[in-house]
Design an enzyme around this catalytic site. Sequence first.
Site, PDB file in Angstrom:
ATOM      1  N   ASP A   1       8.347 -90.376   2.964  1.00  0.00           N
ATOM      2  CA  ASP A   1       7.665 -89.989   1.731  1.00  0.00           C
ATOM      3  C   ASP A   1       8.474 -88.838   1.144  1.00  0.00           C
ATOM      4  O   ASP A   1       8.679 -87.817   1.822  1.00  0.00           O
ATOM      5  CB  ASP A   1       6.228 -89.542   2.077  1.00  0.00           C
ATOM      6  CG  ASP A   1       5.394 -89.272   0.831  1.00  0.00           C
ATOM      7  OD1 ASP A   1       5.939 -88.784  -0.169  1.00  0.00           O
ATOM      8  OD2 ASP A   1       4.183 -89.559   0.877  1.00  0.00           O
ATOM      9  N   TYR A  11       2.801 -86.621 -16.653  1.00  0.00           N
ATOM     10  CA  TYR A  11       3.909 -87.550 -16.361  1.00  0.00           C
ATOM     11  C   TYR A  11       5.099 -87.183 -17.246  1.00  0.00           C
ATOM     12  O   TYR A  11       6.244 -87.095 -16.762  1.00  0.00           O
ATOM     13  CB  TYR A  11       3.484 -89.008 -16.586  1.00  0.00           C
ATOM     14  CG  TYR A  11       4.642 -89.972 -16.346  1.00  0.00           C
ATOM     15  CD1 TYR A  11       5.182 -90.124 -15.071  1.00  0.00           C
ATOM     16  CD2 TYR A  11       5.218 -90.690 -17.391  1.00  0.00           C
ATOM     17  CE1 TYR A  11       6.267 -90.975 -14.846  1.00  0.00           C
ATOM     18  CE2 TYR A  11       6.291 -91.551 -17.178  1.00  0.00           C
ATOM     19  CZ  TYR A  11       6.818 -91.684 -15.904  1.00  0.00           C
ATOM     20  OH  TYR A  11       7.885 -92.515 -15.686  1.00  0.00           O
ATOM     21  N   LYS A  27       8.948 -85.914 -16.180  1.00  0.00           N
ATOM     22  CA  LYS A  27      10.206 -86.559 -16.579  1.00  0.00           C
ATOM     23  C   LYS A  27      11.050 -85.641 -17.466  1.00  0.00           C
ATOM     24  O   LYS A  27      12.276 -85.724 -17.454  1.00  0.00           O
ATOM     25  CB  LYS A  27       9.919 -87.903 -17.254  1.00  0.00           C
ATOM     26  CG  LYS A  27       9.384 -88.952 -16.265  1.00  0.00           C
ATOM     27  CD  LYS A  27      10.398 -89.243 -15.151  1.00  0.00           C
ATOM     28  CE  LYS A  27       9.970 -90.342 -14.216  1.00  0.00           C
ATOM     29  NZ  LYS A  27      10.981 -90.658 -13.203  1.00  0.00           N
ATOM     30  N   VAL A  36       9.303-100.752 -18.729  1.00  0.00           N
ATOM     31  CA  VAL A  36       9.923-101.696 -17.794  1.00  0.00           C
ATOM     32  C   VAL A  36       8.797-102.359 -16.988  1.00  0.00           C
ATOM     33  O   VAL A  36       7.932-101.671 -16.428  1.00  0.00           O
ATOM     34  CB  VAL A  36      10.871-100.981 -16.798  1.00  0.00           C
ATOM     35  CG1 VAL A  36      11.693-102.014 -16.022  1.00  0.00           C
ATOM     36  CG2 VAL A  36      11.783 -99.989 -17.497  1.00  0.00           C
TER      37      VAL A  36
HETATM   38  P1  NDP Z   1       7.571 -99.199  -9.014  1.00  0.00           P
HETATM   39  O1  NDP Z   1       6.157 -98.751  -8.819  1.00  0.00           O
HETATM   40  O2  NDP Z   1       7.837-100.650  -9.063  1.00  0.00           O
HETATM   41  O3  NDP Z   1       8.511 -98.526  -7.916  1.00  0.00           O
HETATM   42  C1  NDP Z   1       8.337 -97.200  -7.520  1.00  0.00           C
HETATM   43  C2  NDP Z   1       9.155 -96.943  -6.272  1.00  0.00           C
HETATM   44  O4  NDP Z   1       9.028 -95.538  -5.915  1.00  0.00           O
HETATM   45  C3  NDP Z   1       8.665 -97.753  -5.080  1.00  0.00           C
HETATM   46  O5  NDP Z   1       9.776 -98.288  -4.394  1.00  0.00           O
HETATM   47  C4  NDP Z   1       7.948 -96.736  -4.225  1.00  0.00           C
HETATM   48  O6  NDP Z   1       8.139 -97.051  -2.840  1.00  0.00           O
HETATM   49  C5  NDP Z   1       8.708 -95.438  -4.544  1.00  0.00           C
HETATM   50  N1  NDP Z   1       7.849 -94.284  -4.318  1.00  0.00           N
HETATM   51  C6  NDP Z   1       6.727 -93.933  -4.992  1.00  0.00           C
HETATM   52  N2  NDP Z   1       6.163 -92.847  -4.440  1.00  0.00           N
HETATM   53  C7  NDP Z   1       6.959 -92.500  -3.382  1.00  0.00           C
HETATM   54  C8  NDP Z   1       6.897 -91.475  -2.414  1.00  0.00           C
HETATM   55  N3  NDP Z   1       5.899 -90.561  -2.405  1.00  0.00           N
HETATM   56  N4  NDP Z   1       7.862 -91.407  -1.470  1.00  0.00           N
HETATM   57  C9  NDP Z   1       8.871 -92.309  -1.456  1.00  0.00           C
HETATM   58  N5  NDP Z   1       8.985 -93.314  -2.350  1.00  0.00           N
HETATM   59  C10 NDP Z   1       8.034 -93.404  -3.304  1.00  0.00           C
HETATM   60  O7  NDP Z   1       8.051 -98.506 -10.387  1.00  0.00           O
HETATM   61  P2  NDP Z   1       9.439 -98.529 -11.168  1.00  0.00           P
HETATM   62  O8  NDP Z   1      10.457 -99.312 -10.488  1.00  0.00           O
HETATM   63  O9  NDP Z   1       9.123 -98.827 -12.583  1.00  0.00           O
HETATM   64  O10 NDP Z   1       9.790 -96.963 -11.108  1.00  0.00           O
HETATM   65  C11 NDP Z   1      11.022 -96.446 -10.639  1.00  0.00           C
HETATM   66  C12 NDP Z   1      11.351 -95.205 -11.451  1.00  0.00           C
HETATM   67  O11 NDP Z   1      11.532 -95.558 -12.812  1.00  0.00           O
HETATM   68  C13 NDP Z   1      10.279 -94.123 -11.435  1.00  0.00           C
HETATM   69  O12 NDP Z   1      10.909 -92.866 -11.322  1.00  0.00           O
HETATM   70  C14 NDP Z   1       9.621 -94.273 -12.795  1.00  0.00           C
HETATM   71  O13 NDP Z   1       9.038 -93.072 -13.235  1.00  0.00           O
HETATM   72  C15 NDP Z   1      10.810 -94.666 -13.629  1.00  0.00           C
HETATM   73  N6  NDP Z   1      10.518 -95.316 -14.892  1.00  0.00           N
HETATM   74  C16 NDP Z   1       9.756 -96.451 -14.933  1.00  0.00           C
HETATM   75  C17 NDP Z   1       9.495 -97.047 -16.148  1.00  0.00           C
HETATM   76  C18 NDP Z   1       8.606 -98.232 -16.296  1.00  0.00           C
HETATM   77  O14 NDP Z   1       8.144 -98.492 -17.429  1.00  0.00           O
HETATM   78  N7  NDP Z   1       8.359 -99.001 -15.237  1.00  0.00           N
HETATM   79  C19 NDP Z   1      10.068 -96.505 -17.394  1.00  0.00           C
HETATM   80  C20 NDP Z   1      10.835 -95.316 -17.222  1.00  0.00           C
HETATM   81  C21 NDP Z   1      11.068 -94.763 -16.006  1.00  0.00           C
HETATM   82  P3  NDP Z   1       7.001 -96.962  -1.705  1.00  0.00           P
HETATM   83  O15 NDP Z   1       5.677 -97.155  -2.383  1.00  0.00           O
HETATM   84  O16 NDP Z   1       7.372 -98.014  -0.721  1.00  0.00           O
HETATM   85  O17 NDP Z   1       7.188 -95.573  -1.163  1.00  0.00           O
HETATM   86  C1  8X3 Z   2       7.597 -95.101 -18.046  1.00  0.00           C
HETATM   87  C2  8X3 Z   2       7.563 -95.418 -19.483  1.00  0.00           C
HETATM   88  O1  8X3 Z   2       6.165 -95.145 -21.617  1.00  0.00           O
HETATM   89  O2  8X3 Z   2       5.007 -95.814 -19.592  1.00  0.00           O
HETATM   90  O3  8X3 Z   2       8.301 -93.951 -17.787  1.00  0.00           O
HETATM   91  O4  8X3 Z   2       5.812 -93.561 -19.848  1.00  0.00           O
HETATM   92  S1  8X3 Z   2       6.064 -94.958 -20.141  1.00  0.00           S
END
Ligand code: NDP
Ligand code: 8X3
Length: 250
Positions: A58, A151, A155, A184
């Site tokens: 974590d 959030y 970021k 995404v």
């Molecule tokens: P997902 O929820 O699909 O993936 C999140 C990942 O982060 C998982 O692999 C999870 O793994 C890991 N994670 C979360 N909390 C922890 C923790 N406490 N310790 C270790 N690992 C952790 O989301 P996304 O792929 O979309 O997100 C990836 C990144 O992209 C994030 O930083 C998010 O803020 C960013 N992002 C996402 C966007 C979107 O619209 N989806 C847009 C812009 C940015 P596990 O639970 O196994 O620990």
């Molecule tokens: C994830 C994109 O618009 O949901 O960082 O905050 S948004």
Amino acid sequence: MTKTALITGATSGIGKATAYLLASNGIKLILCGRRQERLQTIKNELSNKTQVHTLHFDVRDKNTVEHAIKSLPENFKNIDILINNAGNAHGLDPINTGSLDDWDAMMDINVKGLLYVSKAVIPQMVARASGQIINIGSSAGKEVYPKGNVYCASKHAVLAITEGMRIDLNPYNIKVSAINPGLVETEFSQVRFKGDDLANNVYKGFKALQAEDIAEIIFFTISRPPHVNLADILVFPTAQANSTTVMKKL
Ligand code: NDP
Ligand code: 8X3
């Protein structure tokens, strides 16, 4: 020489798609996340393409993070590329009703977790005067939207940390980039809305970015020649103009 990349948040979404793309390009992988079974499945699927080592921690737990990275076997110890991707939104509430637990989660994971992992990896990059760090920020790191408050703050912090890293690591030949996506389609909204039905509507009515789109941008960033650093990339789906303007056809 084969490069080694460490990806946090490799069990899902952007991190997982990046693992598959980097493996196809022969990059050795250290895959991190809390869900050990998923890590094992991904490792099994990628092992015919590249060498994979998994780390189960974590990012909030600084001692475990440090111990996990120190415990890497000799052939995975030199990390060339660090992809700080682990993170999520927790909740979407006005500041007056937001939950302290959600705020703690976002600051502890998205900001402090990124710092803990970076702290454990950067010294060896400095010692070798070589390396690349990619921080996954967000369009939410560039503008604040209604109910996005904490959030967005987390970021914005990722972007500030990225810029600080790029300045402080400049003498050591280390590239530092922020990749900042808009919407995404991943498990992101399931986490944000804690499994509520609301999550199912977020990506309806338009074509959102896919995790593979971001993986391709990450791969493009790490495959530039040594003198090129893509410092800061903002990417939206075509249907999205900014955080609050999305053309939906329902
Ligand atoms: P997902 O929820 O699909 O993936 C999140 C990942 O982060 C998982 O692999 C999870 O793994 C890991 N994670 C979360 N909390 C922890 C923790 N406490 N310790 C270790 N690992 C952790 O989301 P996304 O792929 O979309 O997100 C990836 C990144 O992209 C994030 O930083 C998010 O803020 C960013 N992002 C996402 C966007 C979107 O619209 N989806 C847009 C812009 C940015 P596990 O639970 O196994 O620990
Ligand atoms: C994830 C994109 O618009 O949901 O960082 O905050 S948004």
